[in-house]
Design an enzyme around this catalytic site. Structure first.
Site, mmCIF file in Angstrom:
data_model
loop_
_atom_site.group_PDB
_atom_site.id
_atom_site.type_symbol
_atom_site.label_atom_id
_atom_site.label_comp_id
_atom_site.label_asym_id
_atom_site.label_seq_id
_atom_site.Cartn_x
_atom_site.Cartn_y
_atom_site.Cartn_z
ATOM 1 N N LYS A 56 -1.330 -7.757 20.435
ATOM 2 C CA LYS A 56 -2.495 -8.361 21.081
ATOM 3 C C LYS A 56 -3.409 -9.107 20.104
ATOM 4 C CE LYS A 56 -5.596 -5.707 23.135
ATOM 5 N NZ LYS A 56 -5.978 -4.503 23.899
ATOM 6 N N THR A 114 3.082 1.887 15.422
ATOM 7 C CA THR A 114 3.261 0.543 14.861
ATOM 8 C C THR A 114 3.645 0.504 13.381
ATOM 9 O OG1 THR A 114 0.898 0.458 14.357
ATOM 10 C CG2 THR A 114 1.618 -0.495 16.467
ATOM 11 N N THR A 145 -12.052 -1.253 13.739
ATOM 12 C CA THR A 145 -11.059 -2.078 13.028
ATOM 13 C C THR A 145 -10.917 -3.455 13.680
ATOM 14 O OG1 THR A 145 -9.242 -1.228 14.368
ATOM 15 C CG2 THR A 145 -9.698 -0.065 12.318
ATOM 16 N N CYS A 179 -3.407 -4.509 3.848
ATOM 17 C CA CYS A 179 -2.361 -5.396 4.378
ATOM 18 C C CYS A 179 -2.395 -6.805 3.817
ATOM 19 C CB CYS A 179 -2.436 -5.429 5.901
ATOM 20 S SG CYS A 179 -2.152 -3.817 6.630
ATOM 21 N N SER A 210 -7.480 -4.539 5.293
ATOM 22 C CA SER A 210 -8.618 -3.679 5.580
ATOM 23 C C SER A 210 -9.434 -3.439 4.321
ATOM 24 C CB SER A 210 -8.141 -2.344 6.139
ATOM 25 O OG SER A 210 -7.640 -2.545 7.434
ATOM 26 N N ASN A 226 4.200 -3.183 12.604
ATOM 27 C CA ASN A 226 3.292 -3.737 11.608
ATOM 28 C C ASN A 226 3.806 -3.378 10.217
ATOM 29 O OD1 ASN A 226 1.207 -4.467 9.947
ATOM 30 N ND2 ASN A 226 -0.314 -3.046 10.817
ATOM 31 N N HIS A 248 -1.856 -12.049 10.564
ATOM 32 C CA HIS A 248 -1.534 -10.628 10.368
ATOM 33 C C HIS A 248 -1.380 -9.995 11.747
ATOM 34 C CE1 HIS A 248 -1.381 -6.609 8.952
ATOM 35 N NE2 HIS A 248 -2.508 -6.259 9.552
ATOM 36 N N ARG A 278 -11.992 1.623 17.032
ATOM 37 C CA ARG A 278 -12.274 0.275 17.535
ATOM 38 C C ARG A 278 -13.053 -0.582 16.525
ATOM 39 N NH1 ARG A 278 -11.596 -1.539 22.333
ATOM 40 N NH2 ARG A 278 -13.596 -2.624 22.455
ATOM 41 N N GLU A 294 0.836 -1.199 0.000
ATOM 42 C CA GLU A 294 0.000 0.000 0.000
ATOM 43 C C GLU A 294 0.869 1.247 0.000
ATOM 44 O OE1 GLU A 294 -2.159 -0.247 3.889
ATOM 45 O OE2 GLU A 294 -0.998 1.567 4.154
#
Lengths: 350, 140, 384
Positions: free
Chosen positions: A245, A158, A207, A117, A302, A272, A240, A205, A85
């Site tokens: 977490k 990240t 996501t 991603c 995404s 990431n 991924h 959130r 991307e």
């Protein structure tokens, strides 16, 4: 639709990783924007040098993949596909630059892939199809990113740089064979970047549950069901990894253990890497995997979708002259936020 | 914009394609069509390994136009394993760690950009040989 | 072939001439030299210049300066050989007069560098190097010399501060040169503490960017005395070339072009290094002084710096160099530099060097270098 399998068996003939040498500790970002009052999503992230972009990083990963392909001539590669991307050009392929640099030109197909991603695993699925149908014997699929995060945004902690390249070819020449794959996509706008914008936007959130967790759970569950496999049939599971977490949680929800997930979980050390994220995790696992072991790979992109793969390891190559994924992770130069801002071009010079 | 100028030399710049002299076997980089050793015509392409060592080096603090944003950066004369000297930048290394005789390897990097709207010029640079410890360095 | 002599010299002070254009600078030097030779008219004009197109947007310099000087109809062309353009222009004029094609020829070296900012000038100077294989990789001209200096130090075991005598000597001599850019001495301490430009080359290893113009008028020696009491004979003028890129040289620490052009010049004049009373060396950087001294036979390989450390380059040393300040302190307006060297050697041989006069100087030599040794022009002059 069930699990996808090619007409002839296909696998990974060679693979190579790349991570730039700079590391920005997440604490540096937290100090600047929150006076340290922030729960850090990762320990640190990789940052590309001033002379690096997705093309140069892809070239190095591709050279490493060729070095692990048992003497394969670059001219035999029938496709060069780069998923990212952060392609250096909005219009003009990265893939032709990579193809030229590794000597795969001119009789090859080349294209850039884009699906946030999961652009890299998308390229792998297409490569499985190309080789599996017999249209080509070898295809190069790359997932690579130099990710951008708006200063002060959650992504800035990240958004890393790096990725991996894979020479996909006939099973008999492969280190690991693809047993099957599932792709699960819906129109779920959890994260995007509009044309001409430098930084992406995300839906906070949103996501999580409806995007990351729902899509990965769906693709992996379908793969396991259709292939009659259970989590314990795998030695490794790579997801991924937008933070430390999410992959652990989605893995445990699906019945995988921390021991299966940890070897491919690099996000604490490199951040990431977007299109490179799950794929570079896979290279770290391939570096240590033994014949007969099974690997689960599940990407997330995404917008949104997840590609899940089951891989069976069948061989190793000895005496390879290419750095391993750990070699790149250990090659580490820590920088502060000022240097980071300079490397990312966040200072206006003229 | 100088597109054709860069396009025609992409082979040399991306992957060190030079020449080998069919008469005396001299390895030639940059390509020059007339062998510097025996002065006969030499047009046979030869791809160099990219391995070499630092012959000399300098760190530039006052950069030419188009390179300002990279300064300070280190440049070097590199003695390629096959013989020729080549002029290039060093990358992925701090200036104080560079030494004459240091082993280096070729990488393809951004040389410069033609402004924000122009093309990106890629080419060879050299860096300290990257560790290759393979699986032995695993720490799970 | 006719014997040729310098019958007039002229120069403008080297410096930052904010209020003067390229054509004005060229004209002032030409006018001064023609006045010195008591001439109203010349046959030909050769203009040595490197960067007029790049730095002032003006090419076609032969016509521009002839036009501005009111020399209607005169033959006039520009000569370019990077930093060697000045002496190359003299060489072209010499060929014209020696060959009988012209009697009175003006040879100018002129450069206007201060109309552009630093990075532009740095890029322009890099055009003296190999565009595709040195400059494209971000090398400045300074850094190419720095690569040579680092390797020289490595092979011959010198320390950075060993190069200081070249700068100290040049500055000491410039104190008495009213045309020099820096008429002030420098110390070993200043040298050691100077700002780094391209490691190991610091500000005091380097000659400054400047504007300037110098000119000589040449004519057949047979009629020279009609125009001046102190003509200076051109005993030799020789150009040799080498590879443009340093990496293409078999031995980067030996200026083969410098050696060949010096050998040609010595043969033409029938003399050797021991006959030379002073040597205007191309000290664009201290390392170039050492390499030029070695190429011209004044020091063995690796001993150029030792010669300076031994105090042999001063006005009363074994081989005085940069007697009027050199490129380092007089200043280095690139395409003009070679002509300043010629004017300075002529000044010495005419006995007009004032406090810097080399006693009984009869033979003087100048070596002007284009690029990092790709074009080298050696000129030997004799006073009589």
């Amino acid at each position: 639709m069930g699990v996808m399998k090619p007409n002839r068996a296909v696998g990974i003939v060679g693979y190579g990783a790349y991570v730039p040498r700079y590391r920005l500790p997440a604490q540096e970002v937290a100090e600047l924007w929150t006076e340290g009052n922030m729960q850090l999503p990762v320990r640190e992230k990789s940052v590309p040098g001033l002379d690096e972009d997705v093309a140069t990083m892809s070239i190095e990963a591709a050279r490493n993949a060729l070095a692990r392909s048992g003497g394969l001539l670059p001219s035999r590669i029938g496709a060069v596909w780069v998923g990212s991307e952060s392609h250096p050009y909005a219009v003009k392929p990265t893939s032709t630059i990579v193809a030229e640099a590794i000597g795969a030109t001119p009789y090859t197909t080349a294209a850039d892939w884009q699906f946030a991603c999961k652009a890299g695993t998308e390229a792998i699925q297409a490569a499985i199809g190309l080789v599996g149908s017999g249209m080509a014997d070898y295809a190069l699929a790359i997932g690579m990113d130099a990710a951008q995060g708006r200063p002060g945004d959650a992504l800035e902690y990240t958004a890393g740089a790096g990725g991996a390249a894979f020479v996909i070819g006939p099973a008999e020449a492969s280190l690991a064979v693809f047993e099957g794959s599932v792709s699960y996509v819906t129109d779920t706008p959890d994260f995007w970047r509009r044309q001409y914008e430098k930084f992406p936007e995300h839906a906070g959130r949103f996501t999580g549950e409806p995007a990351y967790f729902h899509h990965i759970s769906s693709s992996v569950s379908q793969l396991l069901t259709e292939m009659n496999l259970k989590a314990s049939d795998f030695t490794y599971a790579v997801f991924h990894q937008p933070n430390a977490k999410f992959p652990m949680k989605v893995g445990e929800d699906l019945g995988f253990t921390r021991e299966q997930i940890k070897p491919g979980l690099l996000v604490n050390e490199i951040g990431n890497t977007y299109a490179g994220s799950s794929l570079i995790g896979l290279t770290a696992v391939l570096d240590i995997a033994k014949p007969g072991q099974r690997i689960l790979l599940a990407s997330f992109g995404s917008g949104a979708g997840s590609d899940a793969f089951s891989l069976l390891v069948q061989g190793r190559r000895e005496g390879v002259q290419a750095p391993g994924t750990r070699d790149y992770i250990n090659r580490r130069t820590q920088i502060d936020y000022a240097m980071y801002a300079r490397l990312k071009g966040n200072y206006k010079l003229n | 914009m100088e597109v054709a100028r860069f396009w025609r030399t992409k082979g040399q710049r991306y992957q060190l394609v030079g020449e080998v002299c069919p008469s005396c076997g001299e390895k030639i980089f940059p390509p020059r069509d007339v062998c510097p050793a025996c002065e006969k015509e030499a047009k046979t392409p030869y791809t160099f390994s990219g391995k070499g060592e630092v012959y000399s080096y300098s760190t530039i603090y006052s950069a030419p136009e188009g390179f300002e944003k990279y300064a300070p950066y280190t440049v070097a004369l590199v003695r390629l394993a096959e013989g020729p000297l080549v002029t290039a930048q060093l990358t992925d290394v701090d200036a104080q760690d560079v030494k004459v005789g240091m082993p280096v390897e070729m990488v393809t990097r951004v040389l410069r950009e033609d402004g924000e709207r122009g093309m990106v010029v890629y080419g060879y640079k050299f860096r300290p040989v990257c560790a290759n410890q393979g699986a032995a360095a695993q720490q799970i | 072939m006719r014997d040729v002599s310098i019958i007039g010299i002229g120069q403008v002070k080297v410096g930052e001439h904010w209020d003067k254009s390229l054509r004005e600078l060229g004209y002032y030097a030409l006018h001064a030299a023609m006045k010195d030779a008591r001439l109203e008219r010349i046959d030909s004009l050769f203009v040595g210049n490197m960067l007029s197109g790049e730095l002032t947007g003006q090419e076609h310099l032969g016509a521009i300066i002839a036009d501005f000087a009111g020399l209607k109809g005169v033959e006039a062309v520009k000569v370019e050989a990077a930093c060697g353009s000045g002496a190359a222009a003299l060489r072209m004029g010499y060929i014209a007069v020696a060959g009988g094609m012209a009697d009175f020829v003006a040879c100018i070296g002129v450069e206007k560098m201060t109309d552009k900012q630093n990075a532009s000038v740095t890029s322009a100077l890099a055009m003296a190097a190999d565009g595709d294989y040195e400059a494209l990789h971000g090398l400045s001209f300074v850094s190419i010399n720095a690569l040579l200096m680092r390797r020289y130090m490595h092979e011959h075991g010198y320390k950075k501060e060993d190069f200081a005598p070249f700068a100290i000597n040049a500055h000491a001599n410039a104190v008495n040169n009213p045309y020099a850019m820096f008429q002030a001495p420098v110390t070993q301490k200043q040298f050691t503490e100077a700002k780094m430009i391209a490691d190991p080359i610091n500000l005091l290893d380097s000659s400054p960017i400047a504007d300037g113009a110098a000119c000589v008028i040449i004519a057949p020696t047979a009629i020279a005395k009609e125009f001046t009491d102190r003509p200076v004979r051109i005993r030799a003028s020789a150009i040799a070339t080498d590879t443009v890129a340093v990496h293409d040289r078999r031995d980067p620490l030996f200026l083969e072009g410098g050696a060949i052009s010096a050998q040609k010049a010595y043969a033409m004049a029938g003399v050797g290094p021991h006959d030379i009373d002073l040597f205007e060396v191309h000290d664009a950087f201290t390392i170039m002084s050492a390499l030029s001294l070695e190429a011209a036979g004044f020091a063995p390989r690796g001993k150029g710096v030792a010669l300076a450390l031994d105090g042999e380059i001063g006005l009363s040393g074994r081989i005085p160099i940069t007697t009027m300040g050199g490129l380092k302190a007089r200043g280095h307006p690139v395409g003009a530099t070679g002509m300043y060297q010629i004017v300075e050697v002529a000044t010495q041989l005419r006995g007009e060097a004032g406090a810097n006069q080399i006693k009984n100087a009869r033979l003087g030599m100048a070596q002007n270098i284009g690029g990092s040794g790709a074009t080298v022009i050696t000129t030997i002059l004799e006073g009589f």
